[in-house]
Enzyme design. Structure first.
Site, PDB file in Angstrom:
ATOM      1  N   GLN A  75      -2.153  -7.994   7.259  1.00  0.00           N
ATOM      2  CA  GLN A  75      -1.671  -7.880   5.871  1.00  0.00           C
ATOM      3  C   GLN A  75      -1.287  -9.245   5.295  1.00  0.00           C
ATOM      4  O   GLN A  75      -0.361  -9.352   4.493  1.00  0.00           O
ATOM      5  CB  GLN A  75      -0.501  -6.906   5.792  1.00  0.00           C
ATOM      6  CG  GLN A  75      -0.927  -5.461   5.873  1.00  0.00           C
ATOM      7  CD  GLN A  75      -1.855  -5.059   4.732  1.00  0.00           C
ATOM      8  OE1 GLN A  75      -1.720  -5.522   3.608  1.00  0.00           O
ATOM      9  NE2 GLN A  75      -2.824  -4.207   5.028  1.00  0.00           N
ATOM     10  N   SER A  76      -1.997 -10.284   5.702  1.00  0.00           N
ATOM     11  CA  SER A  76      -1.682 -11.635   5.230  1.00  0.00           C
ATOM     12  C   SER A  76      -1.897 -11.768   3.719  1.00  0.00           C
ATOM     13  O   SER A  76      -2.997 -11.552   3.218  1.00  0.00           O
ATOM     14  CB  SER A  76      -2.574 -12.641   5.963  1.00  0.00           C
ATOM     15  OG  SER A  76      -2.529 -13.895   5.310  1.00  0.00           O
TER      16      SER A  76
END
Ligand SMILES: *Cc1c(COP(=O)(O)O)cnc(C)c1O
Length: 335
Positions: A75-76
């Site tokens: 989920q960068s």
């Protein structure tokens, strides 16, 4: 300071809004709370990486690169913003993400795909090796990769936040206001490094505190040294003689909770509170934790009632959707 001569690609809509958190300030009875909305930097749902990428992608283009390569968590936010910057610049984007593909792409990962990035799934421990392999492979195919470090954090990326501090100073002057404390989520350090250097160069007198969202206090000042080094690298690149040390870098520990990306009560309550009082979304990984920490510091009496505290919102709300399960069900007894 001289950054006008460095290549820069305009990606952000600046200045981002500077706002008072009036309802929340009244509810808490002080300190005076402000928020700087870098969740609204304007590119592909915004965030702090956009400011760093203006200089990083500027350098990539100046070197004739045709592919951006970077790495991060599933989920960068950084990877999503890099994929968007690549799209705007007409470059390819290759992302090395830790872990395995989830059943359903959601949140930032979904957006990475929509933005046309190529995702490679890797084990975090093999990150350095996989990065070298990918670079070699891309070069063999005739591509010209430009590697952006985790979080876009190096001396060049930090420059985005040196410039941001000038922006803040100009806004405060226009308001006729001052800020005694600036609080920001800190992880790979580039944002804080730029702020600390930028504060000096712009004459910002407030104290900058980074909330470490992923470390326990190691006691050895390793992180403070890292941030100071990045700030000093940044100064060199713009011809400034400033040299920063660990004593210039203030980090608050104790908020790591269950670890990186693990949503706890601190984050859940902070996210709900800011949404319900001010209509602003925090994210589950960085700003939810950092704002929760700020609320904790307020409760502990760290700030005077008449002092003003600015929370620098660094974005990340797309990750909320990837934690729908953890966020949706109110714990028993809560509204
Ligand atoms: C990357 C990120 C941060 C941390 O910034 P660093 O420069 O890595 O310290 C904070 N908040 C959000 C939402 C981020 O995506």
């Amino acid at each position: 300071m001289n950054f006008e001569s460095l290549p820069r690609l305009q990606l952000a809509q600046l200045p981002t809004p500077l706002m008072r958190l009036g309802r929340l300030t009244r509810k808490l009875g002080g300190p005076q709370l402000w928020i700087k909305r870098d969740d609204q930097t304007g590119l592909a749902l915004g965030g702090n990486k956009v400011r760093k990428l203006e200089f990083l992608v500027g350098a990539a283009l100046a070197q004739g690169a045709d592919t951006l390569v970077t790495l991060g968590a599933v989920q960068s936010n950084h990877c999503r913003q890099t994929a968007a910057a690549a799209a705007v610049a007409g470059l390819s984007c290759e992302l090395l993400l830790n872990g395995r593909p989830p059943e359903c792409s959601n949140g930032n990962l979904l957006l990475d795909e929509l933005l046309g990035a190529t995702v490679h799934w890797i084990e975090r421990a093999q990150r350095a090796e996989k990065l070298r392999q990918l670079e070699t492979e891309l070069c063999r195919k005739g591509a010209k990769p430009y590697v952006i470090p985790v979080g876009g954090s190096n001396g060049l990326g930090a420059l985005g936040y040196v410039v941001a501090m000038q922006e803040l100073q100009a806004q405060l002057r226009a308001h006729g206001s001052r800020v005694d404390h600036l609080v920001v989520a800190s992880s790979s350090g580039g944002t804080q490094a730029g702020m600390v250097l930028g504060a000096r160069l712009a004459g910002f007198a407030g104290r900058v505190t980074g909330i470490s969202i992923d470390r326990n206090d190691p006691g050895g000042f390793e992180y403070e040294d890292e941030v100071a080094q990045m700030a000093t690298d940044c100064a060199r690149q713009i011809g400034s003689a400033e040299r920063l040390t660990r004593a210039d870098v203030h980090v608050a520990y104790g908020y790591r909770g269950g670890g990186y990306g693990v949503l706890g009560e601190l984050e859940r309550q902070a996210i709900r509170l800011l949404a319900r009082e001010e209509g602003i979304f925090l994210d589950p990984v960085y700003t939810g934790r950092a704002f929760g920490a700020l609320l904790d510091l307020i409760r502990k009496g760290q700030f005077q009632r008449d002092e003003s505290v600015l929370f620098w919102h660094t974005g990340g709300a797309p990750a909320l959707f990837a934690q729908a399960r953890e966020l949706a069900v109110p714990p028993r007894g809560q509204p």
